[in-house]
Design a protein around this motif. Structure first.
Motif, PDB file in Angstrom:
ATOM      1  N   ASN A  79     -42.003  15.464  46.752  1.00 14.16           N
ATOM      2  CA  ASN A  79     -42.713  14.626  45.792  1.00 14.16           C
ATOM      3  C   ASN A  79     -43.120  15.428  44.566  1.00 14.16           C
ATOM      4  N   HIS A 139     -37.702   8.830  38.234  1.00 14.71           N
ATOM      5  CA  HIS A 139     -38.709   8.299  39.152  1.00 14.71           C
ATOM      6  C   HIS A 139     -39.963   9.160  39.099  1.00 14.71           C
ATOM      7  N   ASP A 145     -45.340  10.263  43.198  1.00 19.40           N
ATOM      8  CA  ASP A 145     -46.147   9.368  44.034  1.00 19.40           C
ATOM      9  C   ASP A 145     -47.517   9.980  44.314  1.00 19.40           C
ATOM     10  N   ASP A 198     -52.099   3.692  42.279  1.00 24.96           N
ATOM     11  CA  ASP A 198     -51.232   2.519  42.235  1.00 24.96           C
ATOM     12  C   ASP A 198     -50.497   2.382  40.901  1.00 24.96           C
ATOM     13  N   GLU A 210     -42.894   5.120  35.537  1.00 31.04           N
ATOM     14  CA  GLU A 210     -41.511   5.563  35.460  1.00 31.04           C
ATOM     15  C   GLU A 210     -41.166   5.947  34.021  1.00 31.04           C
ATOM     16  N   ALA A 252     -45.172   1.713  37.292  1.00 28.93           N
ATOM     17  CA  ALA A 252     -45.138   2.780  38.291  1.00 28.93           C
ATOM     18  C   ALA A 252     -44.535   2.292  39.600  1.00 28.93           C
ATOM     19  N   HIS A 253     -43.821   3.165  40.281  1.00 35.37           N
ATOM     20  CA  HIS A 253     -43.266   2.929  41.618  1.00 35.37           C
ATOM     21  C   HIS A 253     -42.208   1.821  41.644  1.00 35.37           C
ATOM     22  N   SER A 254     -41.611   1.515  40.497  1.00 34.42           N
ATOM     23  CA  SER A 254     -40.551   0.495  40.484  1.00 34.42           C
ATOM     24  C   SER A 254     -39.176   1.086  40.790  1.00 34.42           C
ATOM     25  N   ALA A 255     -39.053   2.435  40.743  1.00 31.05           N
ATOM     26  CA  ALA A 255     -37.873   3.163  41.232  1.00 31.05           C
ATOM     27  C   ALA A 255     -36.554   2.627  40.674  1.00 31.05           C
TER      28      ALA A 255
END
Length: 298
Positions: free
Chosen positions: A177, A226, A229, A233, A238, A288-291
């Motif tokens: 990470n 990416h 993490d 939240d 990204e 964020a965290h949509s990868a």
């Protein structure tokens, strides 16, 4: 000192010390959400949100866990990394839906695809292969051209594409990470010649860039990275990066629009400010965290 302002799900503001003598501490509450798998019914397909002027239809289904696509004329190749397969899909009657499906290659953890001079290029975690395309879309036996890419770790999903310069660009994600990598080729994009020779690092400080491509007019390389993490939240957002030869994009010490990652700190006696000054910051940030897994210029 560390100043934080909290909301449900994590920390969104922070002040990080500049040296080992100026220590910090942080606590972040995180959530892991795994949505249920549901059938791709016609109603669900119709409910997908699209840009104005676009439509979507279901081309093929029951493909396991498809990851990357390559369209070559009327042939569509799709990889399933978990199954280790490359599947050929064909629409033989021209109705816009696949009516022919055939596994044309078996390679452990195969992921990215590219094409050049009648050959399909396939990348696994540590290898790159070529396979000659036959007239019916099937493939000849894969031939190994790169044998020793870095270990995969947390991010084993390699992608590849040929640039306007004729070089093959290969993404190599980080093993973790956020950490200092012992292998300098992790968290980079590397280039090789079409035969696999002359491997070099093109850009670094990229946690996990999977989707990338060249602007058709300017020839500039753009990529989607990416974010880190466990920063909250809404963190790390990204990144859309304009890729330059020799540039460093900040990971693991600098993220987003120049924020400091609490752990790990920059190496040696380098301060965060000094490391940030050497970092190429992203052009665009988003959810964020949509990868993001792919991009194409339209």
């Amino acid at each position: 000192a560390l100043a934080v302002a909290c909301k449900k799900g994590g920390v969104f503001d922070e002040i990080i010390g500049e040296s080992a003598d100026d220590r910090t501490a942080a606590q972040v509450q995180g959530y892991v959400f795994r949505p249920a798998t549901v059938p791709a019914t016609d109603d669900r397909v119709r409910n997908l949100k699209l840009p104005a002027g676009f439509t979507v239809v279901k081309f093929a289904e029951n493909l396991g866990k498809p990851r990357m696509l390559h369209v070559s004329g009327t042939n569509v190749y799709v990889t399933d990394r978990e199954a280790g397969t490359v599947t050929l899909l064909r629409d033989t009657n021209g109705d816009g839906k696949s009516d022919e499906k055939k596994v044309v290659a078996n390679l452990k953890q195969v992921h990215g695809l590219a094409e050049r001079d009648g050959k399909l290029y396939l990348v696994t975690v540590r290898e790159v292969y070529t396979a000659t395309k036959n007239a019916d879309g099937s493939l000849g036996a894969p031939q190994l051209i790169v044998a020793n890419l870095p270990d995969g770790g947390q991010h084993p999903n390699r992608t590849l594409a040929f640039g306007p310069d004729g070089l093959l660009y290969i993404t190599v994600g980080s093993t973790c990470n956020a950490c200092v990598e012992p292998n300098p080729e992790n968290a980079t994009i590397v280039t090789v010649n079409a035969d696999g020779s002359n491997r070099r690092i093109f850009a670094k400080g990229l946690r996990n860039t999977i989707g990338f491509g060249w602007h058709p007019q300017t020839g500039e390389l753009w990529g989607l990275d990416h974010g880190i993490d466990w920063l909250g939240d809404e963190e790390q957002k990204e990144e859309l990066n304009l890729m330059r030869q020799g540039a460093h994009y900040g990971w693991p010490h600098i993220y987003a629009d120049g924020k400091y990652n609490p752990q790990p700190p920059p190496p040696g006696d380098t301060t965060y400010a000094e490391f940030r000054a050497k970092t190429t910051l992203p052009t665009l940030l988003y959810q964020a965290h949509s990868a993001p897994l792919g991009m194409v210029f339209y």
